[in-house]
Design an enzyme around this catalytic site. Structure first.
Site, mmCIF file in Angstrom:
data_model
loop_
_atom_site.group_PDB
_atom_site.id
_atom_site.type_symbol
_atom_site.label_atom_id
_atom_site.label_comp_id
_atom_site.label_asym_id
_atom_site.label_seq_id
_atom_site.Cartn_x
_atom_site.Cartn_y
_atom_site.Cartn_z
ATOM 1 N N ARG A 1 -2.946 -8.291 12.420
ATOM 2 C CA ARG A 1 -3.158 -8.633 11.005
ATOM 3 C C ARG A 1 -1.985 -8.224 10.131
ATOM 4 O O ARG A 1 -1.680 -8.854 9.125
ATOM 5 C CB ARG A 1 -4.426 -7.957 10.484
ATOM 6 N N ARG B 1 0.805 -1.213 0.000
ATOM 7 C CA ARG B 1 0.000 0.000 0.000
ATOM 8 C C ARG B 1 0.842 1.269 0.000
ATOM 9 O O ARG B 1 0.502 2.262 -0.640
ATOM 10 C CB ARG B 1 -0.933 -0.013 1.221
ATOM 11 N N ALA C 1 6.797 4.134 6.958
ATOM 12 C CA ALA C 1 6.032 4.064 5.713
ATOM 13 C C ALA C 1 4.582 4.428 6.018
ATOM 14 O O ALA C 1 3.955 3.828 6.869
ATOM 15 C CB ALA C 1 6.124 2.669 5.116
ATOM 16 N N TRP D 1 1.775 9.122 15.694
ATOM 17 C CA TRP D 1 0.663 9.235 14.755
ATOM 18 C C TRP D 1 0.736 10.481 13.867
ATOM 19 O O TRP D 1 -0.201 10.741 13.101
ATOM 20 C CB TRP D 1 -0.656 9.234 15.524
ATOM 21 N N GLU E 1 1.011 6.186 24.562
ATOM 22 C CA GLU E 1 0.052 5.837 23.521
ATOM 23 C C GLU E 1 -1.014 4.898 24.083
ATOM 24 O O GLU E 1 -2.217 5.067 23.811
ATOM 25 C CB GLU E 1 0.756 5.182 22.332
ATOM 26 N N CYS F 1 -4.027 -2.504 13.227
ATOM 27 C CA CYS F 1 -3.070 -3.585 12.956
ATOM 28 C C CYS F 1 -3.127 -4.607 14.084
ATOM 29 O O CYS F 1 -3.381 -5.779 13.846
ATOM 30 C CB CYS F 1 -1.667 -3.019 12.790
ATOM 31 N N ASN G 1 4.618 -2.793 19.714
ATOM 32 C CA ASN G 1 3.433 -3.634 19.900
ATOM 33 C C ASN G 1 3.624 -4.634 21.027
ATOM 34 O O ASN G 1 2.704 -4.884 21.825
ATOM 35 C CB ASN G 1 3.106 -4.384 18.608
ATOM 36 N N TYR H 1 -8.397 2.583 17.158
ATOM 37 C CA TYR H 1 -8.194 1.778 18.360
ATOM 38 C C TYR H 1 -9.045 2.123 19.578
ATOM 39 O O TYR H 1 -10.024 1.450 19.888
ATOM 40 C CB TYR H 1 -6.710 1.819 18.750
ATOM 41 N N ASP I 1 4.784 -4.392 10.916
ATOM 42 C CA ASP I 1 6.088 -3.848 10.536
ATOM 43 C C ASP I 1 7.068 -4.285 11.634
ATOM 44 O O ASP I 1 7.105 -3.710 12.713
ATOM 45 C CB ASP I 1 5.969 -2.331 10.442
ATOM 46 N N ARG J 1 -14.478 -18.095 27.542
ATOM 47 C CA ARG J 1 -13.653 -18.032 26.332
ATOM 48 C C ARG J 1 -14.005 -16.795 25.501
ATOM 49 O O ARG J 1 -13.725 -16.749 24.300
ATOM 50 C CB ARG J 1 -13.843 -19.314 25.519
ATOM 51 N N ARG J 2 -14.604 -15.817 26.174
ATOM 52 C CA ARG J 2 -15.068 -14.617 25.470
ATOM 53 C C ARG J 2 -14.427 -13.337 26.007
ATOM 54 O O ARG J 2 -14.974 -12.252 25.836
ATOM 55 C CB ARG J 2 -16.600 -14.517 25.569
#
Length: 322
Positions: free
Chosen positions: A224, A41, A321, A101, A79, A204, A235, A143, A227, A184-185
């Site tokens: 998903r 992209r 990027a 950002w 953040e 992401c 992250n 987010y 970088d 499990r939720r």
């Protein structure tokens, strides 16, 4: 069609067991040596693999804080605290010196106005002019908005829909962990399909699932798109930080962070960073101390977090990027 590009091998002194940071370094090496070279992209180009997993034990205060380059953990922490407010405007971050950002609103401003303003000048206007920030500093429902104010709509008798009360997923998961730990939720989801086109960047790190094993709280994060050179160090810290806060708020001990990536990639213009970092060896075991327990998870301050025994190697700069 994507083509497989295999560059010269970057030597490794250790694979597998040892310092937990070798997981990250070996993933970086795998992508650079075997990843599929693709257009993307941003137009920069990447080497990418499909699917990866990293596991970190958070017991004893341990955190996945990289030592082979400096990671600005206070920036990542600010953040995360910003996410938990549900805020979507960059101005609160700008006023704290957080630059994560800035590029996205700047790019939108230049595109829509045609004014070729430098990034630094744009950010200064965001800081100095609250009205300008309201117009140009918003990122859309990214987010935190989804985490603490997921939109709902109520059907009306006239056949139309009206906005309902937002859903605070974070608060709901904390209550669920306290009252139904075997569920499990225990999930916090950021991927709101109906609002993706309004976001500066679709999430992401999109799905967090929590799991209670005895008195330990585990977190599984599905990302998903990742970088690995610039994004993943932040992250990993942020996901571990959120897990630590969730554990404290629910009177559980920190367990494992299991990170899972979908499209896991390195940008082609990060070669200097990759080469330099893979020539370094991890050392030390930094830990995080949370100095107080606030009333809720939404009441933490940056002063509540102290990192011990962190002596990283120098930072390695590389372009983002957009």
């Amino acid at each position: 069609m994507a083509t497989l590009h295999t560059p010269d091998t970057i030597p490794s002194k250790l694979h597998g067991p040892g310092h937990p940071e070798w997981q990250y370094l070996d993933l970086m090496r795998q992508i650079w040596e075997t990843g599929s070279e693709r257009a993307d992209r941003t137009g920069v180009g990447t080497r990418s693999i499909a699917g990866a997993m990293l596991r970190y034990d958070l017991g004893g205060g341990a955190m996945p804080l990289l030592t082979t380059k400096r990671v600005y953990w206070k920036t990542a922490t600010r953040e995360m605290l910003w996410f938990l407010t549900g805020e979507t405007n960059i101005r609160p971050l700008v006023l704290q010196g957080v630059k994560i950002w800035n590029e996205w609103p700047h790019a939108r401003y230049v595109k829509e106005t045609g004014e070729d303003i430098a990034l630094g000048d744009f950010v200064q206007r965001i800081a100095d002019d609250e009205d300008f920030a309201k117009r140009w500093g918003d990122l859309g429902p990214v987010y935190g908005k989804q985490w603490v104010d997921w939109p709902t709509y109520r059907y009306r008798k006239d056949g139309l829909y009206e906005r309902g009360e937002g859903i605070n997923q974070v608060a709901q998961v904390i209550e669920s962990l306290r009252n139904n730990p075997g569920s499990r939720r225990h999930i916090i989801e950021g991927w709101n399909v109906a609002e993706l086109d309004r976001m500066a960047l679709p999430p992401c790190h999109k799905t967090y699932q929590f799991h209670v094993a005895g008195n330990r709280l585990n977190c599984m994060l599905y990302q998903r798109s990742c970088d690995v050179a610039l994004g993943l160090p932040f992250n990993l810290w942020s996901a571990a930080l959120l897990t630590r806060m969730m554990a404290q708020q629910t009177d559980l001990e920190p367990g494992e962070l299991i990170w899972m990536g979908g499209d896991v990639h390195l940008y082609l213009n990060h070669e200097h960073l990759i080469t330099e970092q893979l020539a370094r060896e991890p050392s030390g075991n930094p830990t995080l101390e949370i100095t107080r327990k606030p009333e809720t998870i939404f009441d933490y301050k940056i002063e509540d977090f102290v990192v011990h025994d962190y002596a990283p190697q120098p930072p390695i700069k590389a372009p983002v990027a957009v």
